[in-house]
Design a protein around this motif. Structure first.
Motif, PDB file in Angstrom:
ATOM      1  N   ARG A  59     -83.065  33.361  53.021  1.00 27.01           N
ATOM      2  CA  ARG A  59     -83.198  33.911  54.373  1.00 27.01           C
ATOM      3  C   ARG A  59     -84.643  33.811  54.868  1.00 27.01           C
ATOM      4  N   SER A  60     -85.594  34.171  54.019  1.00 27.51           N
ATOM      5  CA  SER A  60     -87.013  34.103  54.393  1.00 27.51           C
ATOM      6  C   SER A  60     -87.437  32.664  54.641  1.00 27.51           C
ATOM      7  N   TYR A  61     -87.028  31.775  53.733  1.00 27.72           N
ATOM      8  CA  TYR A  61     -87.382  30.356  53.868  1.00 27.72           C
ATOM      9  C   TYR A  61     -86.849  29.793  55.185  1.00 27.72           C
ATOM     10  N   GLU A  62     -85.585  30.060  55.481  1.00 28.53           N
ATOM     11  CA  GLU A  62     -84.974  29.499  56.688  1.00 28.53           C
ATOM     12  C   GLU A  62     -85.606  30.054  57.960  1.00 28.53           C
ATOM     13  N   LYS A 105     -89.662  37.694  52.848  1.00 29.06           N
ATOM     14  CA  LYS A 105     -90.747  37.491  51.885  1.00 29.06           C
ATOM     15  C   LYS A 105     -91.737  36.494  52.467  1.00 29.06           C
ATOM     16  N   LYS A 106     -92.982  36.922  52.584  1.00 21.48           N
ATOM     17  CA  LYS A 106     -93.999  36.112  53.253  1.00 21.48           C
ATOM     18  C   LYS A 106     -94.172  34.743  52.593  1.00 21.48           C
ATOM     19  N   ASP A 107     -94.273  34.696  51.258  1.00 25.20           N
ATOM     20  CA  ASP A 107     -94.508  33.416  50.575  1.00 25.20           C
ATOM     21  C   ASP A 107     -93.382  32.423  50.837  1.00 25.20           C
ATOM     22  N   ASP A 108     -92.138  32.893  50.828  1.00 22.44           N
ATOM     23  CA  ASP A 108     -91.010  32.004  51.070  1.00 22.44           C
ATOM     24  C   ASP A 108     -90.951  31.584  52.545  1.00 22.44           C
ATOM     25  N   TRP A 109     -91.300  32.496  53.448  1.00 23.68           N
ATOM     26  CA  TRP A 109     -91.347  32.180  54.870  1.00 23.68           C
ATOM     27  C   TRP A 109     -92.402  31.104  55.124  1.00 23.68           C
ATOM     28  N   VAL A 110     -93.576  31.269  54.523  1.00 29.36           N
ATOM     29  CA  VAL A 110     -94.668  30.297  54.690  1.00 29.36           C
ATOM     30  C   VAL A 110     -94.262  28.936  54.120  1.00 29.36           C
ATOM     31  N   LYS A 135     -90.300  17.905  56.053  1.00 27.45           N
ATOM     32  CA  LYS A 135     -89.474  17.834  54.859  1.00 27.45           C
ATOM     33  C   LYS A 135     -88.102  18.415  55.195  1.00 27.45           C
ATOM     34  N   ASP A 136     -87.091  17.927  54.524  1.00 31.03           N
ATOM     35  CA  ASP A 136     -85.778  18.497  54.690  1.00 31.03           C
ATOM     36  C   ASP A 136     -85.792  19.926  54.150  1.00 31.03           C
ATOM     37  N   SER A 137     -84.975  20.757  54.746  1.00 35.74           N
ATOM     38  CA  SER A 137     -84.857  22.134  54.268  1.00 35.74           C
ATOM     39  C   SER A 137     -84.378  22.128  52.826  1.00 35.74           C
ATOM     40  N   ARG A 138     -84.834  23.065  52.057  1.00 35.78           N
ATOM     41  CA  ARG A 138     -84.434  23.154  50.646  1.00 35.78           C
ATOM     42  C   ARG A 138     -83.034  23.739  50.487  1.00 35.78           C
ATOM     43  N   PHE A 139     -82.468  24.210  51.565  1.00 36.93           N
ATOM     44  CA  PHE A 139     -81.129  24.808  51.473  1.00 36.93           C
ATOM     45  C   PHE A 139     -80.143  24.048  52.331  1.00 36.93           C
ATOM     46  N   GLY A 166     -84.832  29.593  30.960  1.00 39.72           N
ATOM     47  CA  GLY A 166     -85.663  29.391  32.141  1.00 39.72           C
ATOM     48  C   GLY A 166     -87.072  29.934  32.003  1.00 39.72           C
ATOM     49  N   ILE A 167     -87.650  29.812  30.837  1.00 37.42           N
ATOM     50  CA  ILE A 167     -88.990  30.326  30.593  1.00 37.42           C
ATOM     51  C   ILE A 167     -89.989  29.730  31.594  1.00 37.42           C
ATOM     52  N   GLU A 168     -89.887  28.455  31.875  1.00 37.26           N
ATOM     53  CA  GLU A 168     -90.811  27.778  32.772  1.00 37.26           C
ATOM     54  C   GLU A 168     -90.273  27.650  34.196  1.00 37.26           C
ATOM     55  N   ALA A 169     -89.123  28.235  34.463  1.00 33.83           N
ATOM     56  CA  ALA A 169     -88.492  28.066  35.769  1.00 33.83           C
ATOM     57  C   ALA A 169     -89.260  28.807  36.854  1.00 33.83           C
ATOM     58  N   GLU A 170     -89.253  28.234  38.044  1.00 31.02           N
ATOM     59  CA  GLU A 170     -89.852  28.896  39.187  1.00 31.02           C
ATOM     60  C   GLU A 170     -88.968  30.063  39.591  1.00 31.02           C
ATOM     61  N   PRO A 171     -89.579  31.114  40.123  1.00 27.59           N
ATOM     62  CA  PRO A 171     -88.746  32.214  40.604  1.00 27.59           C
ATOM     63  C   PRO A 171     -87.886  31.731  41.770  1.00 27.59           C
ATOM     64  N   GLU A 172     -86.740  32.329  41.907  1.00 34.02           N
ATOM     65  CA  GLU A 172     -85.824  31.910  42.959  1.00 34.02           C
ATOM     66  C   GLU A 172     -86.392  32.195  44.329  1.00 34.02           C
ATOM     67  N   MET A 173     -86.227  31.259  45.226  1.00 30.38           N
ATOM     68  CA  MET A 173     -86.724  31.413  46.586  1.00 30.38           C
ATOM     69  C   MET A 173     -85.694  32.175  47.414  1.00 30.38           C
ATOM     70  N   ASP A 174     -86.181  33.053  48.261  1.00 31.36           N
ATOM     71  CA  ASP A 174     -85.310  33.812  49.150  1.00 31.36           C
ATOM     72  C   ASP A 174     -84.891  32.906  50.313  1.00 31.36           C
TER      73      ASP A 174
END
Length: 93
Positions: free
Chosen positions: A31-34, A74-79, A89-93, A21-29
């Motif tokens: 709870r924050s996203y939702e 986490k602010k970035d995931d919440w935003v 957009k549909d929720s990612r979870f 996963g060298i190029e993988a995006e960090p995992e999104m939180d």
């Protein structure tokens, strides 16, 4: 023979890097996203049609919530969740 060996080694290296996963995006939180996705509580929100403008609006909204409601998020995931909702957009979870 040397060319085939070099190709196999290159393929193995690429496969290894993909697995690691060298190029993988960090995992999104989740709870924050939702929490961000549901920040408008199902209300209709007009989109600006530009992601940056929608994210800026969500960052302003982040600052409007009492800090105890945002504790542990986490602010970035919440935003990201908030902007996805605005853009319908549909929720990612």
């Amino acid at each position: 023979m040397a060319g085939t060996l070099l190709a196999l080694i290159s393929l193995a290296v690429v496969a290894y890097l993909a697995v690691q996963g060298i190029e993988a995006e960090p995992e999104m939180d989740q709870r924050s996203y939702e929490h961000g996705y549901h920040a408008f509580a199902g209300s209709y929100v007009v989109t600006d049609e530009e992601r940056a403008a929608d994210e800026a609006r969500c960052e302003e909204l982040w600052g409007a919530f009492p800090s105890d409601e945002l504790a542990g998020l986490k602010k970035d995931d919440w935003v990201a969740g908030c902007a996805d909702y605005i853009e319908r957009k549909d929720s990612r979870f």
